[in-house]
Design a protein around this motif. Structure first.
Motif, mmCIF file in Angstrom:
data_model
loop_
_atom_site.group_PDB
_atom_site.id
_atom_site.type_symbol
_atom_site.label_atom_id
_atom_site.label_comp_id
_atom_site.label_asym_id
_atom_site.label_seq_id
_atom_site.Cartn_x
_atom_site.Cartn_y
_atom_site.Cartn_z
ATOM 1 N N ARG A 1 -15.052 -3.124 13.103
ATOM 2 C CA ARG A 1 -15.543 -3.367 11.747
ATOM 3 C C ARG A 1 -16.405 -2.228 11.210
ATOM 4 N NH1 ARG A 1 -16.436 -9.958 11.855
ATOM 5 N NH2 ARG A 1 -14.452 -10.391 12.894
ATOM 6 N N PRO B 1 -9.205 4.480 5.392
ATOM 7 C CA PRO B 1 -9.247 4.513 3.934
ATOM 8 C C PRO B 1 -9.598 5.925 3.443
ATOM 9 C CG PRO B 1 -10.429 2.601 4.795
ATOM 10 C CD PRO B 1 -10.107 3.474 5.971
ATOM 11 N N HIS C 1 -5.215 4.433 4.286
ATOM 12 C CA HIS C 1 -4.860 3.133 4.847
ATOM 13 C C HIS C 1 -4.727 2.099 3.737
ATOM 14 C CE1 HIS C 1 -5.646 -0.849 6.647
ATOM 15 N NE2 HIS C 1 -4.961 -0.374 7.656
ATOM 16 N N THR C 2 -5.652 2.121 2.790
ATOM 17 C CA THR C 2 -5.601 1.172 1.673
ATOM 18 C C THR C 2 -4.329 1.362 0.858
ATOM 19 O OG1 THR C 2 -8.021 1.268 1.580
ATOM 20 C CG2 THR C 2 -6.879 0.322 -0.326
ATOM 21 N N HIS D 1 -10.532 -3.546 8.449
ATOM 22 C CA HIS D 1 -9.369 -3.241 7.609
ATOM 23 C C HIS D 1 -8.088 -3.058 8.427
ATOM 24 C CE1 HIS D 1 -10.801 0.835 8.639
ATOM 25 N NE2 HIS D 1 -9.556 1.218 8.480
ATOM 26 N N HIS D 2 -8.197 -2.944 9.765
ATOM 27 C CA HIS D 2 -6.997 -2.848 10.599
ATOM 28 C C HIS D 2 -6.582 -4.199 11.181
ATOM 29 C CE1 HIS D 2 -5.699 1.295 10.692
ATOM 30 N NE2 HIS D 2 -6.953 1.690 10.741
ATOM 31 N N ARG E 1 -1.237 0.117 3.028
ATOM 32 C CA ARG E 1 -1.220 -1.329 3.246
ATOM 33 C C ARG E 1 -0.883 -2.081 1.963
ATOM 34 N NH1 ARG E 1 -4.043 -4.397 7.682
ATOM 35 N NH2 ARG E 1 -4.080 -6.580 7.035
#
Length: 424
Positions: free
Chosen positions: A67, A100, A103-104, A368-369, A107
């Motif tokens: 996190r 990010p 990644h954002t 986020h993963h 996804r």
């Protein structure tokens, strides 16, 4: 499950127990070794190749790393235990190897297909597949549970979402199996298998099966350009054509969706079946109390822990568990250990379909993963359990599982089982 004696774990001072040798996992997860590291103060430095990594083995510490992407990066050095050259880092980069904002961006392209609401739309099709496979398993008097049920169920469902013809299921399972081999020490493919000419160090899993998946994905993408659908591949093609995905990102995304949508749920289904075969009372308990199905799914996932670890790399100096960590240090989260942490899970080596709470890390430790396909995996396992209960079908193990030599995937290649009627 591998035997464990937590009362006498291996010595650790100056001599941390080895947990990276793929051959160790041919006997199951080395739980005694992870118990020793959990019991040691702070983090454990584990030598590996020319350097090493900090082994993060306690549940709370895994959550802390997961996190905090601002400190613990997925992008620097990627998520493998080993280091890659700069060109290999770029060639092999996928959603799980980004931070990010990349990644954002990645996804967001497919996240709408994996919402609980959208996944629920595939429940009826999943139930029909599960019923077909279970009825065939019963009609044949049993056999290899992996080949008969655990492998075909998840791949056929993810193929529906991707828009892949059902006739190609066996081929994609074969390629996924070869990818798992790439995480171990027993590869069987020649470097030029499937017509591959790319150096293996540039391919995901270091396997020519990745090349085969790339070719398949590109050919399917061309068909979707000619005839778009409402599927995931059409979504990827639109993103690629609109500049939202590079050609390499498209290939790696397709490969990741096939592998992750297949292998991890297959592994959970295998270990869930083994757990219920060893503990038939828990399946009868579920039959008597179907309201426990949701908690049973979570316990199957905790018990199986399909992915054993993921790596992060420290962006800057920091500390965790009173252990100083230097910038550039590898930090490896061992989900296989966190999911048996007695400080989080009461009696962690007891398989309990009513376990609650059950904050397992089978989908990663949050952040986020957190696994994109978590809702899909839960739905497939739940449907299979419901179909077993509907048929009053229990399982009896008739052979030893053939485990896969991998420190990354908790894989089982085959295990013989037979159907039996559930006792009252």
């Amino acid at each position: 499950m591998r035997p464990m004696d937590p009362a006498s774990p291996p010595a650790i001072a100056g001599n941390p127990p080895e947990v990276t040798a793929p051959s160790l996992y041919l006997d199951g997860i080395p739980h005694d070794r992870f118990a020793a590291m959990r019991a040691a103060p702070g983090l454990t430095w584990h030598p590996y190749e020319d350097s090493g990594f900090w082994a993060v083995t306690r549940h709370g510490d895994v959550r802390a790393v997961s996190r905090n992407p601002e400190v613990f990066s997925s992008e620097i050095g990627h998520t493998n235990l080993w280091d890659l050259e700069a060109d290999a880092l770029e060639a092999r980069r996928s959603l799980i190897d980004t931070d990010p904002p990349d990644h954002t961006r990645l996804r967001r392209i497919v996240s709408g297909h994996f919402t609980p609401r959208n996944v629920a739309g595939f429940t009826s099709a999943t139930r029909a597949i599960a019923a077909e496979l279970l009825d065939g398993f019963v009609a044949s008097g049993g056999g290899d549970w992996v080949k008969s049920v655990a492998a075909p169920l998840p791949i056929r469902v993810i193929m529906l979402m991707l828009g892949i013809p059902e006739a190609d299921a066996d081929y994609l399972v074969e390629l996924s199996d070869y990818l798992v081999e790439g995480t171990g020490d027993r590869p069987t493919l020649a470097p030029d298998a499937f017509g591959n000419t790319t150096p293996l160090r540039l391919l995901p899993f270091g396997s020519p099966a990745s090349h085969a998946l790339f070719v398949y994905g590109e050919e399917l993408g061309e068909r979707r350009r000619a005839g778009p659908g409402e599927d995931l591949v059409t979504e990827l093609v639109r993103a690629a054509d609109g500049g939202g995905l590079s050609p390499a990102e498209y290939r790696n995304f397709f490969q990741l969706l096939v592998f992750a949508g297949n292998e991890t749920t297959r592994t959970a289904i295998v270990h869930g079946a083994l757990a219920f075969a060893e503990r038939p009372d828990e399946l009868r308990r579920l039959q008597r109390h179907p309201e426990l199905t949701g908690s049973a799914v979570e316990e199957v996932l905790r018990w199986a822990t399909p992915v054993l670890h993921m790596r992060r790399t420290a962006r800057r100096e920091t500390s965790l568990a009173a252990t100083p960590i230097a910038a550039g240090d590898k930090v490896v989260m061992w989900y296989a250990s966190a999911n048996r942490d007695p400080d989080t899970f009461a009696d962690p080596f007891h398989f309990d379909v009513a376990r609650s709470p059950n904050e397992h890390d089978a989908f990663g430790g949050g952040g986020h993963h957190f696994c994109l396909g978590a809702s899909l995996a839960r739905m497939k396992i739940r449907v299979l359990l419901e179909e077993l209960i509907e048929r009053r079908l229990a399982l009896r193990q008739t052979g030893e599982p053939q485990r896969i030599a991998s420190n990354f995937v908790h894989g089982v290649a085959s295990v013989a089982m037979e159907p039996v009627e559930m006792e009252p």
